[in-house]
Design an enzyme around this catalytic site. Structure first.
Site, short mmCIF file in Angstrom:
data_model
loop_
_atom_site.label_atom_id
_atom_site.label_comp_id
_atom_site.label_asym_id
_atom_site.label_seq_id
_atom_site.Cartn_x
_atom_site.Cartn_y
_atom_site.Cartn_z
CD GLU A 82 -41.82 -0.10 -5.27
OE1 GLU A 82 -42.76 0.43 -4.62
OE2 GLU A 82 -41.99 -1.01 -6.09
NE ARG A 92 -46.31 -14.78 -2.72
CZ ARG A 92 -45.77 -15.55 -3.68
NH1 ARG A 92 -46.01 -16.85 -3.72
NH2 ARG A 92 -44.98 -15.01 -4.60
CB CYS A 145 -37.64 -5.86 -3.26
SG CYS A 145 -37.06 -6.79 -4.70
CG HIS A 168 -39.99 -3.77 -7.72
ND1 HIS A 168 -40.54 -3.26 -6.56
CD2 HIS A 168 -39.37 -4.93 -7.36
CE1 HIS A 168 -40.27 -4.08 -5.56
NE2 HIS A 168 -39.56 -5.09 -6.01
#
Length: 217
Positions: A82, A92, A145, A168
């Protein structure tokens, strides 16, 4: 004098899973050395707030020179390093404590975003040279995360010489078999790849590799 520390974190399982590759990889690398640096692995709760608090505690206790947080990302097929952590929690699904924040800042009044300070392009290049799929990701999502990634980069602002980032990982085959169509990667490959990425980060000095890793739309 204690050796320099490379803090490597993973998460507990979440979303109904019984395993999380990020922690399986982190604990497999506990105690490994890269030059003078020794890896210390720690498992974080998949919970908003608690994960960031535990990370800050580890930073205070260990005073690491490098920090790489690992996470699971269903649907990704490679070592996904990232670039950017953003100051927003927008879940979500609920975390493991049942919390589901929506449009809440990770740090009230904090900057909109932070960039990773590990040599992420050099890490990607090293993985590819070893025949392992890797890429720079421009989003860590808005779940726990990213929450941890942002909390990490916010916390290390006042710690001179500390470099941090987030990677990830794909699902493990035993996870993907229950989710047809999603990519997976064997645990042994993940361990080898993260080990290599840590080695590159620990030995890299100066500016990151200068190579294009952006995306078009």
């Amino acid at each position: 004098m204690s050796p320099p520390t490379f803090l490597l974190t993973g998460f507990e399982p979440f979303g109904g899973e019984s395993i999380n590759p990020s922690w399986e990889v982190a604990r497999a690398l506990e105690g490994e050395r890269f030059g003078e640096a020794v890896v210390v692995a720690s498992r974080l709760p998949c919970c908003f707030g608690d994960a960031a608090a535990r990370l800050r505690q580890l930073l205070d206790e260990l005073r690491p020179q490098w920090v790489l947080a690992l996470g699971q990302a269903a649907g990704r097929a490679d070592f996904s390093i990232e670039r950017i952590a953003i100051n927003i929690d927008d879940a979500r699904i609920a975390d493991n404590a049942g919390a589901q924040p929506v449009d809440v800042p990770v740090v009230e009044g904090g900057p909109a975003a932070f960039f990773a300070t590990l040599p992420i392009k050099a890490m990607v290049a090293g993985l590819r040279e070893a025949g392992l799929p890797a890429s720079i990701s421009q989003t860590a999502g808005t779940f726990v995360c990213n929450h941890v990634f942002y909390a990490l980069m916010h916390a290390v602002q006042g710690r001179a010489g500390v470099r941090g980032g987030f990677m990830h990982l794909p699902l493990l085959p035993e996870q993907a078999v229950r989710q047809p169509g999603l990519p997976s990667m064997p645990l042994s490959t993940m361990i080898d790849g993260v080990r290599l990425a840590l080695r590159v980060a620990a030995r890299h000095r100066g500016d990151d590799a200068h190579q294009a890793e952006g995306q078009v739309a």
